[in-house]
Design an enzyme around this catalytic site. Structure first.
Site, PDB file in Angstrom:
ATOM      1  N   GLU A  23      18.949 -18.104 -66.865  1.00 25.26           N
ATOM      2  CA  GLU A  23      17.796 -17.687 -67.674  1.00 25.26           C
ATOM      3  C   GLU A  23      18.209 -16.815 -68.846  1.00 25.26           C
ATOM      4  O   GLU A  23      17.447 -16.632 -69.783  1.00 25.26           O
ATOM      5  CB  GLU A  23      16.773 -16.957 -66.808  1.00 25.26           C
ATOM      6  CG  GLU A  23      17.279 -15.792 -65.970  1.00 25.26           C
ATOM      7  CD  GLU A  23      17.815 -14.614 -66.748  1.00 25.26           C
ATOM      8  OE1 GLU A  23      17.175 -14.235 -67.734  1.00 25.26           O
ATOM      9  OE2 GLU A  23      18.876 -14.074 -66.364  1.00 25.26           O
ATOM     10  N   SER A  24      19.423 -16.258 -68.797  1.00 29.62           N
ATOM     11  CA  SER A  24      19.883 -15.295 -69.801  1.00 29.62           C
ATOM     12  C   SER A  24      20.487 -16.012 -71.009  1.00 29.62           C
ATOM     13  O   SER A  24      21.522 -15.610 -71.505  1.00 29.62           O
ATOM     14  CB  SER A  24      20.904 -14.359 -69.162  1.00 29.62           C
ATOM     15  OG  SER A  24      21.940 -15.116 -68.551  1.00 29.62           O
ATOM     16  N   LYS A  72      29.668 -20.992 -70.073  1.00 29.01           N
ATOM     17  CA  LYS A  72      28.489 -21.426 -70.801  1.00 29.01           C
ATOM     18  C   LYS A  72      28.877 -21.573 -72.268  1.00 29.01           C
ATOM     19  O   LYS A  72      29.860 -20.979 -72.710  1.00 29.01           O
ATOM     20  CB  LYS A  72      27.324 -20.465 -70.591  1.00 29.01           C
ATOM     21  CG  LYS A  72      27.581 -19.007 -70.907  1.00 29.01           C
ATOM     22  CD  LYS A  72      26.363 -18.187 -70.505  1.00 29.01           C
ATOM     23  CE  LYS A  72      26.508 -16.719 -70.860  1.00 29.01           C
ATOM     24  NZ  LYS A  72      27.152 -15.924 -69.810  1.00 29.01           N
ATOM     25  N   ARG A 108      33.683  -4.122 -68.573  1.00 32.16           N
ATOM     26  CA  ARG A 108      33.063  -3.661 -69.819  1.00 32.16           C
ATOM     27  C   ARG A 108      32.859  -2.165 -69.759  1.00 32.16           C
ATOM     28  O   ARG A 108      32.302  -1.642 -68.793  1.00 32.16           O
ATOM     29  CB  ARG A 108      31.702  -4.334 -70.026  1.00 32.16           C
ATOM     30  CG  ARG A 108      31.844  -5.797 -70.258  1.00 32.16           C
ATOM     31  CD  ARG A 108      30.520  -6.435 -70.595  1.00 32.16           C
ATOM     32  NE  ARG A 108      30.688  -7.873 -70.468  1.00 32.16           N
ATOM     33  CZ  ARG A 108      29.736  -8.765 -70.667  1.00 32.16           C
ATOM     34  NH1 ARG A 108      28.533  -8.362 -71.013  1.00 32.16           N
ATOM     35  NH2 ARG A 108      29.979 -10.042 -70.525  1.00 32.16           N
ATOM     36  N   ASP A 125      28.939 -17.695 -76.096  1.00 32.29           N
ATOM     37  CA  ASP A 125      28.595 -18.508 -74.925  1.00 32.29           C
ATOM     38  C   ASP A 125      27.086 -18.608 -74.691  1.00 32.29           C
ATOM     39  O   ASP A 125      26.632 -19.467 -73.937  1.00 32.29           O
ATOM     40  CB  ASP A 125      29.322 -18.023 -73.655  1.00 32.29           C
ATOM     41  CG  ASP A 125      29.091 -16.560 -73.350  1.00 32.29           C
ATOM     42  OD1 ASP A 125      28.396 -15.881 -74.133  1.00 32.29           O
ATOM     43  OD2 ASP A 125      29.626 -16.087 -72.330  1.00 32.29           O
ATOM     44  N   ARG A 126      26.289 -17.761 -75.354  1.00 25.51           N
ATOM     45  CA  ARG A 126      24.834 -17.845 -75.173  1.00 25.51           C
ATOM     46  C   ARG A 126      24.187 -18.630 -76.310  1.00 25.51           C
ATOM     47  O   ARG A 126      24.766 -18.751 -77.389  1.00 25.51           O
ATOM     48  CB  ARG A 126      24.214 -16.453 -75.174  1.00 25.51           C
ATOM     49  CG  ARG A 126      24.667 -15.614 -74.022  1.00 25.51           C
ATOM     50  CD  ARG A 126      23.874 -14.327 -73.968  1.00 25.51           C
ATOM     51  NE  ARG A 126      24.309 -13.557 -72.805  1.00 25.51           N
ATOM     52  CZ  ARG A 126      23.585 -12.647 -72.196  1.00 25.51           C
ATOM     53  NH1 ARG A 126      22.372 -12.368 -72.646  1.00 25.51           N
ATOM     54  NH2 ARG A 126      24.045 -12.007 -71.147  1.00 25.51           N
ATOM     55  N   ASP A 181      30.236 -13.443 -78.150  1.00 28.84           N
ATOM     56  CA  ASP A 181      31.402 -14.268 -77.820  1.00 28.84           C
ATOM     57  C   ASP A 181      31.078 -15.762 -77.784  1.00 28.84           C
ATOM     58  O   ASP A 181      31.896 -16.569 -77.334  1.00 28.84           O
ATOM     59  CB  ASP A 181      32.013 -13.825 -76.488  1.00 28.84           C
ATOM     60  CG  ASP A 181      31.045 -13.966 -75.320  1.00 28.84           C
ATOM     61  OD1 ASP A 181      29.826 -13.880 -75.542  1.00 28.84           O
ATOM     62  OD2 ASP A 181      31.507 -14.168 -74.185  1.00 28.84           O
ATOM     63  N   SER A 195      30.713  -9.489 -74.905  1.00 25.89           N
ATOM     64  CA  SER A 195      29.627 -10.448 -75.088  1.00 25.89           C
ATOM     65  C   SER A 195      28.506  -9.949 -75.994  1.00 25.89           C
ATOM     66  O   SER A 195      28.743  -9.622 -77.145  1.00 25.89           O
ATOM     67  CB  SER A 195      29.102 -10.852 -73.721  1.00 25.89           C
ATOM     68  OG  SER A 195      28.266 -11.956 -73.841  1.00 25.89           O
ATOM     69  N   HIS A 196      27.292  -9.839 -75.448  1.00 28.21           N
ATOM     70  CA  HIS A 196      26.134  -9.487 -76.269  1.00 28.21           C
ATOM     71  C   HIS A 196      25.987  -7.976 -76.457  1.00 28.21           C
ATOM     72  O   HIS A 196      25.093  -7.533 -77.158  1.00 28.21           O
ATOM     73  CB  HIS A 196      24.868 -10.037 -75.615  1.00 28.21           C
ATOM     74  CG  HIS A 196      24.683  -9.508 -74.228  1.00 28.21           C
ATOM     75  ND1 HIS A 196      25.477  -9.915 -73.174  1.00 28.21           N
ATOM     76  CD2 HIS A 196      23.854  -8.581 -73.736  1.00 28.21           C
ATOM     77  CE1 HIS A 196      25.115  -9.259 -72.092  1.00 28.21           C
ATOM     78  NE2 HIS A 196      24.138  -8.446 -72.396  1.00 28.21           N
ATOM     79  N   ARG A 206      16.430  -5.454 -63.844  1.00 25.22           N
ATOM     80  CA  ARG A 206      15.800  -6.658 -64.385  1.00 25.22           C
ATOM     81  C   ARG A 206      14.739  -7.155 -63.401  1.00 25.22           C
ATOM     82  O   ARG A 206      15.011  -7.280 -62.210  1.00 25.22           O
ATOM     83  CB  ARG A 206      16.835  -7.763 -64.594  1.00 25.22           C
ATOM     84  CG  ARG A 206      18.033  -7.337 -65.446  1.00 25.22           C
ATOM     85  CD  ARG A 206      18.732  -8.558 -66.017  1.00 25.22           C
ATOM     86  NE  ARG A 206      20.048  -8.279 -66.558  1.00 25.22           N
ATOM     87  CZ  ARG A 206      20.292  -7.696 -67.743  1.00 25.22           C
ATOM     88  NH1 ARG A 206      19.280  -7.308 -68.495  1.00 25.22           N
ATOM     89  NH2 ARG A 206      21.534  -7.499 -68.155  1.00 25.22           N
ATOM     90  N   LYS A 233      38.135  -9.918 -69.930  1.00 27.18           N
ATOM     91  CA  LYS A 233      38.017 -10.700 -68.697  1.00 27.18           C
ATOM     92  C   LYS A 233      39.169 -11.689 -68.612  1.00 27.18           C
ATOM     93  O   LYS A 233      39.775 -12.060 -69.628  1.00 27.18           O
ATOM     94  CB  LYS A 233      36.670 -11.397 -68.610  1.00 27.18           C
ATOM     95  CG  LYS A 233      36.373 -12.375 -69.716  1.00 27.18           C
ATOM     96  CD  LYS A 233      35.033 -13.049 -69.438  1.00 27.18           C
ATOM     97  CE  LYS A 233      34.647 -13.967 -70.557  1.00 27.18           C
ATOM     98  NZ  LYS A 233      33.562 -14.867 -70.186  1.00 27.18           N
ATOM     99  N   ASP A 263      25.555 -15.512 -79.224  1.00 21.49           N
ATOM    100  CA  ASP A 263      25.852 -14.096 -78.995  1.00 21.49           C
ATOM    101  C   ASP A 263      27.261 -13.709 -79.456  1.00 21.49           C
ATOM    102  O   ASP A 263      27.958 -14.500 -80.084  1.00 21.49           O
ATOM    103  CB  ASP A 263      25.653 -13.739 -77.515  1.00 21.49           C
ATOM    104  CG  ASP A 263      26.718 -14.345 -76.621  1.00 21.49           C
ATOM    105  OD1 ASP A 263      27.267 -15.392 -76.990  1.00 21.49           O
ATOM    106  OD2 ASP A 263      27.007 -13.770 -75.555  1.00 21.49           O
TER     107      ASP A 263
HETATM  108  C1  VG1 Z   1      23.981 -10.862 -67.710  1.00 17.03           C
HETATM  109  C2  VG1 Z   1      23.105 -12.063 -67.419  1.00 17.03           C
HETATM  110  C3  VG1 Z   1      23.901 -13.112 -66.668  1.00 17.03           C
HETATM  111  C4  VG1 Z   1      25.140 -13.481 -67.482  1.00 17.03           C
HETATM  112  C5  VG1 Z   1      25.944 -12.228 -67.800  1.00 17.03           C
HETATM  113  C6  VG1 Z   1      27.125 -12.509 -68.695  1.00 17.03           C
HETATM  114  O1  VG1 Z   1      24.416 -10.285 -66.503  1.00 17.03           O
HETATM  115  O2  VG1 Z   1      21.971 -11.687 -66.684  1.00 17.03           O
HETATM  116  O3  VG1 Z   1      23.085 -14.239 -66.431  1.00 17.03           O
HETATM  117  O4  VG1 Z   1      25.952 -14.371 -66.765  1.00 17.03           O
HETATM  118  O5  VG1 Z   1      25.111 -11.274 -68.460  1.00 17.03           O
HETATM  119  O6  VG1 Z   1      26.731 -13.112 -69.875  1.00 17.03           O
HETATM  120  P1  VG1 Z   1      23.725  -8.993 -65.831  1.00 17.03           P
HETATM  121  O7  VG1 Z   1      24.544  -8.682 -64.623  1.00 17.03           O
HETATM  122  O8  VG1 Z   1      23.733  -7.921 -66.884  1.00 17.03           O
HETATM  123  O9  VG1 Z   1      22.325  -9.401 -65.513  1.00 17.03           O
HETATM  124  V1  VG1 Z   1      27.582 -12.765 -71.301  1.00 17.03           V
HETATM  125  O10 VG1 Z   1      27.083 -13.811 -72.520  1.00 17.03           O
HETATM  126  O11 VG1 Z   1      27.199 -11.175 -71.487  1.00 17.03           O
HETATM  127  O12 VG1 Z   1      29.169 -12.971 -70.829  1.00 17.03           O
HETATM  128 CO    CO Z   2      28.364 -13.918 -74.028  1.00 18.55          CO
END
Ligand code: VG1
Ligand code: CO
Length: 544
Positions: free
Chosen positions: A365-366, A377, A22, A282-283, A280, A113-114, A497, A126, A278
């Site tokens: 948890e995310s 997910k 990213r 998956d959340r 893409d 993603s988000h 975090r 990815k 989110d």
């Molecule tokens: C974050 C979350 C993690 C998740 C990742 C990808 O990663 O904490 O739990 O798997 O995003 O999610 P990080 O390294 O920023 O804490 V997604 O929906 O952005 O693919």
């Molecule tokens: Co995502």
């Protein structure tokens, strides 16, 4: 088909993070930046002749241009066939589903993603492997190494492919099929959940729903499944049209960013279930009337109730959670006597456990939950799970969760993010914590006595691979924990975090406010980590 071999020079920063590579769009727009990374992946894959690759994305800015480049490079590298989501769209879980269903060799998912999208925001890419899941670290490490020494890439001289018309076509010698991005995924969902029951509850109005697609990829999926197929009232899906900049917002389903939904759920007009997904897809965020379900609790509730749903009626083989996720699901696993695994952050660590049939459900948890139906997910899956559960149990979201707490106790949980910290400062905070680790066990801070303190190390129980330094864990004798780690998905500075959790058995105390209940731990995290002091920030930027 004319193939051109173009000379290039490496970029040294193409290291995939928690979930793919990213970067800012501007970084991706540098000459050959995307090409270098794609060729590095293809080089690591080795022989791709005759094989099928899947291609899709979340529809963000630069998605379509990047796809045309990838198609021409895949053709030049001898890929046999590409399955591409119409309009360039495939949610991450749908891409995983398509790879598995069509027995593809793997696939590229274009998404950050988000993270926000647009010319000044983020892009990402990815690669998912044959099981449909994110490539493991051994693969992404090899791609990174390759990207640092790459000298040329292959591209076919071809006109652009029409991404919008369904059906078969050719990109030179490579077969291309533009597929309906929603169809295979919908078929899979039908097989897992009781669509008849959900549909009759929605049509009778005994369950009402608001799904916020946040102008991102799940809009078309949610419209088709929730409104067209299951009969939710038209308009139940909001912000349903994917936009290149997600309407200018963060497509991140939490109370801070999905504020339209959050306001509705705390108003007199709140439906039975509120949910968001989110960028893409998956959340997921799950809410009831004036009630927010933490993702950690959601995972635990799903685990405790899975046997009530058609796709999981045989029960669960085991469950897994990422290390910073609360221990709520561990309690369920103990209760129903199944194994619970603790993995590093990132979905790629669940793949082996799922493939080896050691687990059925897993989550983070995310705002991520999923099962063995795909290897990612899955946001909409979680929403359908909750809908089905509400329809079976005929209880509100809040009643289901409160009853769960009465049975298992409540894990008060919160994550405090400090975004945009200077990288050196963030690393300094972690180094300072590491220095204290060996002296912490046995020490008391008020009511909290440290039982263990370490930098999480994971050994994969299936292939034995080891991942070091996955986050600082400080555990206390009363079951509370504080975890510190650096984000691996950001594109600017560092994000630190801090994860906080405290267990409470007494039902009288389950209605307490989360931040208040955690206040001692929040204070203790500052004493140990000096995050505010060292960063100069007076408060976290996001609290979830
Ligand atoms: C974050 C979350 C993690 C998740 C990742 C990808 O990663 O904490 O739990 O798997 O995003 O999610 P990080 O390294 O920023 O804490 V997604 O929906 O952005 O693919
Ligand atoms: Co995502």
């Amino acid at each position: 088909m004319k193939i051109e071999i173009r000379k290039t020079t490496p970029y040294l920063d193409q290291k995939p993070g928690t979930s793919g590579l990213r970067k800012k769009v501007k970084v991706f727009l540098q000459p050959n930046y995307l090409e270098n990374f794609v060729q590095s992946v293809l080089d690591v894959l080795g022989e791709v002749r005759g094989k099928t690759l899947v291609l899709g994305g979340d529809g963000r800015y630069y998605n379509r241009e990047a796809m045309q480049t990838i198609i021409k490079m895949a053709a030049a590298n001898g890929v046999g066939r590409m399955l591409i989501g119409q309009g360039g769209l495939l949610s991450t879980p749908a891409a995983s589903c398509v790879i598995r269903k069509h027995q593809a060799f793997g696939g590229f998912i274009l998404s950050a993603s988000h993270n926000p999208g647009g010319p000044d925001e983020d892009f990402g890419i990815k690669y998912n492997v044959t099981n449909g899941g994110p490539a493991p670290e051994s693969f992404t490490d090899a791609v990174y190494a390759r990207s640092r020494e790459i000298t040329e890439y292959r591209v076919a001289e071809l006109p652009d492919i029409d991404l919008d018309t369904l059906g078969k076509t050719q990109a030179g010698d490579m077969a291309v099929q533009i597929i309906d991005p929603v169809e295979d995924y919908t078929g899979l969902m039908e097989h897992l959940f009781d669509f008849k029951l959900i549909s009759s509850a929605l049509k009778a109005g005994s369950i009402t729903l608001c799904f916020d697609a946040m102008h991102a990829v799940t809009g078309p999926y949610a419209r088709r499944i929730l409104e067209d197929r299951l009969g939710a009232v038209a308009g139940s899906v909001i912000n349903a049209i994917p936009e290149e900049d997600f309407g200018g917002g963060h497509p991140d389903p939490n109370l801070a960013h999905a504020h339209e939904l959050a306001e509705l759920m705390y108003s007199p007009k709140a439906p039975t279930l509120g949910a968001a997904s989110d960028g893409d897809g998956d959340r997921n965020m799950i809410m009831g009337n004036r009630f927010f379900v933490t993702p950690s609790d959601s995972l635990a509730v799903l685990a405790a109730n899975a046997h009530l749903l058609p796709g999981y009626k045989e029960g669960l083989r085991g469950v897994a959670r990422s290390m910073p996720t609360s221990q709520a699901v561990d309690r369920v696993a103990r209760g129903i006597e199944i194994e619970c695994y603790e993995t590093p952050t990132g979905w790629k660590f669940f793949g082996n456990l799922l493939d080896a049939k050691k687990i059925t459900l897993c989550g983070e948890e995310s705002f991520g939950t999923g099962s063995d139906h795909v290897r990612e997910k899955d946001g909409l899956w979680a929403v359908l799970f909750w809908l089905n559960l509400i329809a079976v149990r005929k209880q509100s979201v809040a009643e289901i969760v409160r009853e769960h707490w009465r049975r298992f106790g409540r894990d008060f949980y919160s994550r405090h993010d400090y975004e945009g910290i200077d990288t050196t400062t963030a690393e300094g905070i972690l180094a300072h914590l590491r220095d204290q680790l060996s002296g912490l066990p046995g020490k008391s801070f008020g009511d909290y006595r440290v039982s263990f303190a370490d930098d999480f190390r994971y050994q994969d129980p299936v292939d034995g691979s080891v991942s070091e330094k996955q986050g600082i864990r400080i555990g206390f004798e009363n079951g509370s924990r504080i975890v510190f780690r650096l984000s691996g998905t950001g594109t600017e500075g560092a994000t630190l975090r801090v994860y906080l959790e405290r267990y409470e058995r007494d039902p009288e105390r389950h209605k307490q406010d989360t931040q208040e209940t955690l206040s001692d731990l929040i204070q203790l995290a500052e004493t140990l980590g000096e995050v505010k002091q060292r960063s100069g920030m007076s408060a976290p930027t996001v609290i979830t």
